[in-house]
Design a protein around this motif. Structure first.
Motif, PDB file in Angstrom:
ATOM      1  N   UNK A  63       8.061   7.297 -14.033  1.00 35.87           N
ATOM      2  CA  UNK A  63       6.614   7.515 -14.016  1.00 35.87           C
ATOM      3  C   UNK A  63       5.814   6.281 -13.620  1.00 35.87           C
ATOM      4  N   UNK A  64       6.367   5.114 -13.852  1.00 34.40           N
ATOM      5  CA  UNK A  64       5.672   3.886 -13.506  1.00 34.40           C
ATOM      6  C   UNK A  64       4.660   3.468 -14.561  1.00 34.40           C
ATOM      7  N   UNK A  65       4.039   2.319 -14.359  1.00 38.40           N
ATOM      8  CA  UNK A  65       3.134   1.778 -15.365  1.00 38.40           C
ATOM      9  C   UNK A  65       1.740   2.396 -15.315  1.00 38.40           C
ATOM     10  N   UNK A  66       1.057   2.272 -16.432  1.00 41.34           N
ATOM     11  CA  UNK A  66      -0.368   2.584 -16.498  1.00 41.34           C
ATOM     12  C   UNK A  66      -1.097   1.327 -16.050  1.00 41.34           C
ATOM     13  N   UNK A  67      -1.948   1.462 -15.046  1.00 42.09           N
ATOM     14  CA  UNK A  67      -2.654   0.284 -14.556  1.00 42.09           C
ATOM     15  C   UNK A  67      -4.033   0.677 -14.038  1.00 42.09           C
ATOM     16  N   UNK A  68      -4.828  -0.332 -13.771  1.00 36.58           N
ATOM     17  CA  UNK A  68      -6.186  -0.121 -13.283  1.00 36.58           C
ATOM     18  C   UNK A  68      -6.181  -0.194 -11.764  1.00 36.58           C
ATOM     19  N   UNK A  69      -6.724   0.858 -11.147  1.00 36.13           N
ATOM     20  CA  UNK A  69      -6.923   0.880  -9.694  1.00 36.13           C
ATOM     21  C   UNK A  69      -8.422   0.990  -9.492  1.00 36.13           C
ATOM     22  N   UNK A  70      -8.984  -0.052  -8.914  1.00 31.87           N
ATOM     23  CA  UNK A  70     -10.446  -0.186  -8.795  1.00 31.87           C
ATOM     24  C   UNK A  70     -11.053  -0.138 -10.196  1.00 31.87           C
ATOM     25  N   UNK A  71     -11.655   0.970 -10.608  1.00 31.98           N
ATOM     26  CA  UNK A  71     -12.281   1.037 -11.934  1.00 31.98           C
ATOM     27  C   UNK A  71     -11.611   2.050 -12.861  1.00 31.98           C
ATOM     28  N   UNK A  88      -3.221  -4.737 -15.428  1.00 28.31           N
ATOM     29  CA  UNK A  88      -2.919  -6.135 -15.690  1.00 28.31           C
ATOM     30  C   UNK A  88      -2.172  -6.773 -14.511  1.00 28.31           C
ATOM     31  N   UNK A  89      -2.272  -8.079 -14.453  1.00 28.22           N
ATOM     32  CA  UNK A  89      -1.658  -8.812 -13.348  1.00 28.22           C
ATOM     33  C   UNK A  89      -0.139  -8.631 -13.373  1.00 28.22           C
ATOM     34  N   UNK A  90       0.434  -8.349 -12.208  1.00 30.71           N
ATOM     35  CA  UNK A  90       1.886  -8.178 -12.027  1.00 30.71           C
ATOM     36  C   UNK A  90       2.486  -7.133 -12.978  1.00 30.71           C
ATOM     37  N   UNK A  91       1.738  -6.079 -13.264  1.00 31.93           N
ATOM     38  CA  UNK A  91       2.198  -5.061 -14.213  1.00 31.93           C
ATOM     39  C   UNK A  91       3.440  -4.317 -13.722  1.00 31.93           C
ATOM     40  N   UNK A  92       3.543  -4.095 -12.431  1.00 28.17           N
ATOM     41  CA  UNK A  92       4.687  -3.323 -11.933  1.00 28.17           C
ATOM     42  C   UNK A  92       5.986  -4.114 -12.138  1.00 28.17           C
ATOM     43  N   UNK A  93       5.987  -5.388 -11.802  1.00 25.74           N
ATOM     44  CA  UNK A  93       7.173  -6.221 -12.015  1.00 25.74           C
ATOM     45  C   UNK A  93       7.523  -6.301 -13.503  1.00 25.74           C
ATOM     46  N   UNK A  94       6.505  -6.480 -14.320  1.00 24.26           N
ATOM     47  CA  UNK A  94       6.651  -6.545 -15.771  1.00 24.26           C
ATOM     48  C   UNK A  94       7.295  -5.252 -16.285  1.00 24.26           C
ATOM     49  N   UNK A  95       6.748  -4.144 -15.856  1.00 25.14           N
ATOM     50  CA  UNK A  95       7.190  -2.816 -16.277  1.00 25.14           C
ATOM     51  C   UNK A  95       8.628  -2.529 -15.825  1.00 25.14           C
ATOM     52  N   UNK A  96       8.899  -2.763 -14.560  1.00 21.69           N
ATOM     53  CA  UNK A  96      10.232  -2.495 -14.006  1.00 21.69           C
ATOM     54  C   UNK A  96      11.273  -3.408 -14.657  1.00 21.69           C
ATOM     55  N   UNK A  97      10.944  -4.672 -14.836  1.00 19.57           N
ATOM     56  CA  UNK A  97      11.890  -5.615 -15.441  1.00 19.57           C
ATOM     57  C   UNK A  97      12.279  -5.236 -16.858  1.00 19.57           C
ATOM     58  N   UNK A  98      11.289  -4.896 -17.684  1.00 24.50           N
ATOM     59  CA  UNK A  98      11.587  -4.592 -19.080  1.00 24.50           C
ATOM     60  C   UNK A  98      12.218  -3.211 -19.252  1.00 24.50           C
ATOM     61  N   UNK A  99      11.716  -2.210 -18.532  1.00 26.63           N
ATOM     62  CA  UNK A  99      12.341  -0.890 -18.641  1.00 26.63           C
ATOM     63  C   UNK A  99      13.734  -0.899 -18.002  1.00 26.63           C
TER      64      UNK A  99
END
Length: 191
Positions: free
Chosen positions: A109-117, A143-154
């Motif tokens: 599903x990927x991370x929850x993140x902010x896109x624009x607003x 958050x900054x670099x959320x995808x790398x953070x998310x993929x690395x930990x999961x």
């Protein structure tokens, strides 16, 4: 190898895996190392399932303790101890499976993140996979670099849960041998 010594090896290996799972799950609550996202509820849904904390952590750590005690002093004391280790190892299998499923869902599903607003899960239910196309990772602004953070930990949770699953299943088989065939306690020879 003696069934008790095998139990001891399995338990000692499960300890760090359980600790890694717990740490990964706790860290996932703080993307970018910040508390504000957890406080505001901007945490990926799969993190809230606590697969690493409950499944790969507690549900594996408790069986590891029992399995360790079963294999203490190189051999288990009795068949009952090995039978109980089967039950505890089965709990470990269930915990590892839970952690595995949550990790797979988190990666899918990927991370929850902010896109624009808007806070959203932009990679969920897409045809092309964000894991293989890192050009999509720039969609997330916060958050900054959320995808790398998310993929690395999961990804780490996925790997540890696979190892936990293998080890707990091996202990089920080991416990079955110990229960059926008996222990390997050496009886002193009388002269």
């Amino acid at each position: 190898m003696c069934t008790g010594k095998c139990s001891l090896c399995i338990a000692v290996t499960l300890y760090p895996l359980a600790i890694i799972s717990i740490i990964c799950n706790i860290v996932l609550f703080f993307p970018g190392g910040e508390v504000k996202y957890a406080k505001d509820g901007h945490i990926t849904e799969e993190v809230k399932y606590m697969g690493g904390l409950i499944g790969g952590g507690v549900m594996v750590l408790i069986p590891a303790l029992h399995i360790h005690l079963t294999g203490k002093q190189g051999c288990c004391g009795n068949r009952c101890g090995m039978f109980l280790s089967i039950a505890f190892a089965a709990v470990g299998v269930l915990g590892a499976l839970y952690s595995f499923v949550v990790a797979v869902l988190g990666l899918q599903n990927g991370p929850l993140c902010k896109i624009l607003l808007i806070w959203t899960t932009p990679f969920k239910d897409r045809e092309n996979n964000y894991l293989t196309d890192n050009s999509m990772w720039g969609f997330c602004t916060e958050p900054k670099d959320i995808v790398q953070f998310h993929v690395g930990l999961f990804g780490t949770l996925l790997a540890t849960s696979c190892l936990q699953l293998i080890l707990c299943a091996a202990q089920v088989i080991n416990g079955l041998f110990g229960c059926l065939c008996g222990t390997c306690n050496k009886r002193p020879t009388v002269i």
